[in-house]
Design a protein around this motif. Structure first.
Motif, PDB file in Angstrom:
ATOM      1  N   UNK A   1      11.218  12.942  -0.381  1.00 21.35           N
ATOM      2  CA  UNK A   1      10.086  13.257   0.351  1.00 21.35           C
ATOM      3  C   UNK A   1       8.912  12.280   0.425  1.00 21.35           C
ATOM      4  N   UNK A   2       8.823  11.769  -0.853  1.00 24.16           N
ATOM      5  CA  UNK A   2       7.791  10.696  -1.066  1.00 24.16           C
ATOM      6  C   UNK A   2       8.380   9.391  -0.242  1.00 24.16           C
ATOM      7  N   UNK A   3       9.563   8.984  -0.562  1.00 24.47           N
ATOM      8  CA  UNK A   3       9.964   7.959  -0.023  1.00 24.47           C
ATOM      9  C   UNK A   3      10.176   7.800   1.486  1.00 24.47           C
ATOM     10  N   UNK A   4      10.217   8.876   2.044  1.00 18.55           N
ATOM     11  CA  UNK A   4      10.420   9.065   3.563  1.00 18.55           C
ATOM     12  C   UNK A   4       8.999   8.998   4.041  1.00 18.55           C
ATOM     13  N   UNK A   5       7.801   9.189   3.256  1.00 17.20           N
ATOM     14  CA  UNK A   5       6.371   9.250   3.852  1.00 17.20           C
ATOM     15  C   UNK A   5       6.004   7.691   3.848  1.00 17.20           C
ATOM     16  N   UNK A   6       6.429   6.825   3.145  1.00 18.39           N
ATOM     17  CA  UNK A   6       5.919   5.412   2.980  1.00 18.39           C
ATOM     18  C   UNK A   6       6.639   4.396   3.152  1.00 18.39           C
ATOM     19  N   UNK A   7       6.288   3.215   3.011  1.00 14.31           N
ATOM     20  CA  UNK A   7       6.870   2.050   3.307  1.00 14.31           C
ATOM     21  C   UNK A   7       7.192   1.320   1.773  1.00 14.31           C
ATOM     22  N   UNK A   8       8.510   0.495   1.745  1.00 17.85           N
ATOM     23  CA  UNK A   8       8.702  -0.140   0.381  1.00 17.85           C
ATOM     24  C   UNK A   8       7.915  -1.414   0.625  1.00 17.85           C
ATOM     25  N   UNK A   9       7.841  -2.194  -0.514  1.00 23.43           N
ATOM     26  CA  UNK A   9       7.194  -3.381  -0.536  1.00 23.43           C
ATOM     27  C   UNK A   9       7.992  -4.572   0.207  1.00 23.43           C
ATOM     28  N   UNK A  10       9.376  -4.170   0.250  1.00 22.35           N
ATOM     29  CA  UNK A  10      10.032  -5.332   1.134  1.00 22.35           C
ATOM     30  C   UNK A  10       9.591  -5.280   2.725  1.00 22.35           C
ATOM     31  N   UNK A  11       9.836  -3.720   3.058  1.00 23.55           N
ATOM     32  CA  UNK A  11       9.187  -3.455   4.310  1.00 23.55           C
ATOM     33  C   UNK A  11       7.965  -3.948   4.766  1.00 23.55           C
ATOM     34  N   UNK A  12       7.096  -3.779   4.039  1.00 22.42           N
ATOM     35  CA  UNK A  12       5.826  -4.426   4.196  1.00 22.42           C
ATOM     36  C   UNK A  12       5.539  -6.023   4.418  1.00 22.42           C
ATOM     37  N   UNK A  13       6.531  -6.488   3.496  1.00 24.37           N
ATOM     38  CA  UNK A  13       6.615  -7.896   3.545  1.00 24.37           C
ATOM     39  C   UNK A  13       7.190  -8.582   4.699  1.00 24.37           C
ATOM     40  N   UNK A  14       8.181  -7.742   5.118  1.00 30.17           N
ATOM     41  CA  UNK A  14       8.782  -8.331   6.424  1.00 30.17           C
ATOM     42  C   UNK A  14       7.822  -8.112   7.672  1.00 30.17           C
ATOM     43  N   UNK A  15       7.389  -6.973   7.719  1.00 30.48           N
ATOM     44  CA  UNK A  15       6.249  -6.822   8.875  1.00 30.48           C
ATOM     45  C   UNK A  15       5.173  -7.763   8.820  1.00 30.48           C
ATOM     46  N   UNK A  16       4.688  -8.339   7.343  1.00 33.10           N
ATOM     47  CA  UNK A  16       3.626  -9.199   7.346  1.00 33.10           C
ATOM     48  C   UNK A  16       4.253 -10.821   7.862  1.00 33.10           C
ATOM     49  N   UNK A  17       5.545 -10.745   7.508  1.00 33.66           N
ATOM     50  CA  UNK A  17       6.184 -12.188   7.999  1.00 33.66           C
ATOM     51  C   UNK A  17       6.164 -12.196   9.424  1.00 33.66           C
ATOM     52  N   UNK A  18       6.517 -11.274  10.175  1.00 32.33           N
ATOM     53  CA  UNK A  18       6.749 -11.237  11.570  1.00 32.33           C
ATOM     54  C   UNK A  18       5.259 -11.305  12.058  1.00 32.33           C
ATOM     55  N   UNK A  19       4.292 -10.468  11.772  1.00 30.18           N
ATOM     56  CA  UNK A  19       2.895 -10.723  12.345  1.00 30.18           C
ATOM     57  C   UNK A  19       2.482 -12.239  12.314  1.00 30.18           C
ATOM     58  N   UNK A  20       2.687 -12.763  11.215  1.00 32.38           N
ATOM     59  CA  UNK A  20       2.084 -14.019  10.751  1.00 32.38           C
ATOM     60  C   UNK A  20       3.018 -15.170  11.620  1.00 32.38           C
ATOM     61  N   UNK A  21       4.295 -15.051  11.907  1.00 35.89           N
ATOM     62  CA  UNK A  21       4.792 -15.881  12.872  1.00 35.89           C
ATOM     63  C   UNK A  21       4.644 -15.541  14.336  1.00 35.89           C
ATOM     64  N   UNK A  22       4.264 -14.334  14.753  1.00 37.26           N
ATOM     65  CA  UNK A  22       3.694 -13.957  16.144  1.00 37.26           C
ATOM     66  C   UNK A  22       2.288 -14.706  16.220  1.00 37.26           C
TER      67      UNK A  22
END
Length: 160
Positions: free
Chosen positions: A13-34
């Motif tokens: 349940x805890x894992x389903x409610x949050x993001x992993x560090x890898x997912x956050x890093x991928x989102x940050x890379x996408x935002x930086x590229x955009x």
């Protein structure tokens, strides 16, 4: 066994409610590229140097046409800071007050390279539209340059 099963269930349940560090890093890379793509695609807030050249050429062509229509000499003068248009009235040069032919300044950072020692170039269009001399104006800003040519026949064009 219920205790072990309960702790596994709470971990899921805890894992389903949050993001992993890898997912956050991928989102940050996408935002930086955009953001990088947006910055590179943004136009210069001062405008393109070619826009200055084309505006000057269009106004100079209008002065050429005014000389023909009005059957009177019309001149364009250029300095490093700007340009303007005059008409010959009663043997004297008078500034033209019509909006498209008023005195104008080059955009921020743009300067014309003078071809005369006093820093002021002038071309006169006669009543037939012929120029008294050919003139080539070079506009510069931070390593960029564009030329506007005024031919002896009165043709105005922007060169690269």
């Amino acid at each position: 066994m219920t205790r072990v099963g309960a702790s596994v269930e709470s971990t899921r349940r805890f894992a389903q409610r949050g993001f992993t560090l890898v997912e956050l890093m991928i989102v940050l890379v996408i935002v930086a590229l955009a953001a990088g793509a947006v910055v590179l695609a943004m136009p210069d807030p001062r405008g393109r140097i070619r826009d200055n050249a084309e505006r000057f050429a269009a106004r100079t062509q209008a002065a050429h046409d005014a000389a023909i229509v009005g059957a009177r000499p019309v001149s364009v003068w250029v300095t490093p800071a700007g340009y303007g248009f005059d008409e010959r009235v009663a043997g004297r040069w008078q500034p033209i007050d019509d909006k498209p032919l008023r005195v104008a300044q080059w955009s921020n950072g743009v300067a014309a390279v003078p071809t005369t020692s006093d820093g002021r170039d002038r071309v006169v269009f006669d009543a037939t539209g012929m120029a008294d001399r050919p003139l080539r104006i070079e506009l510069r800003r931070e390593g960029q340059s564009v030329r506007v040519s005024i031919g002896a026949n009165g043709v105005v064009r922007v060169d690269g």
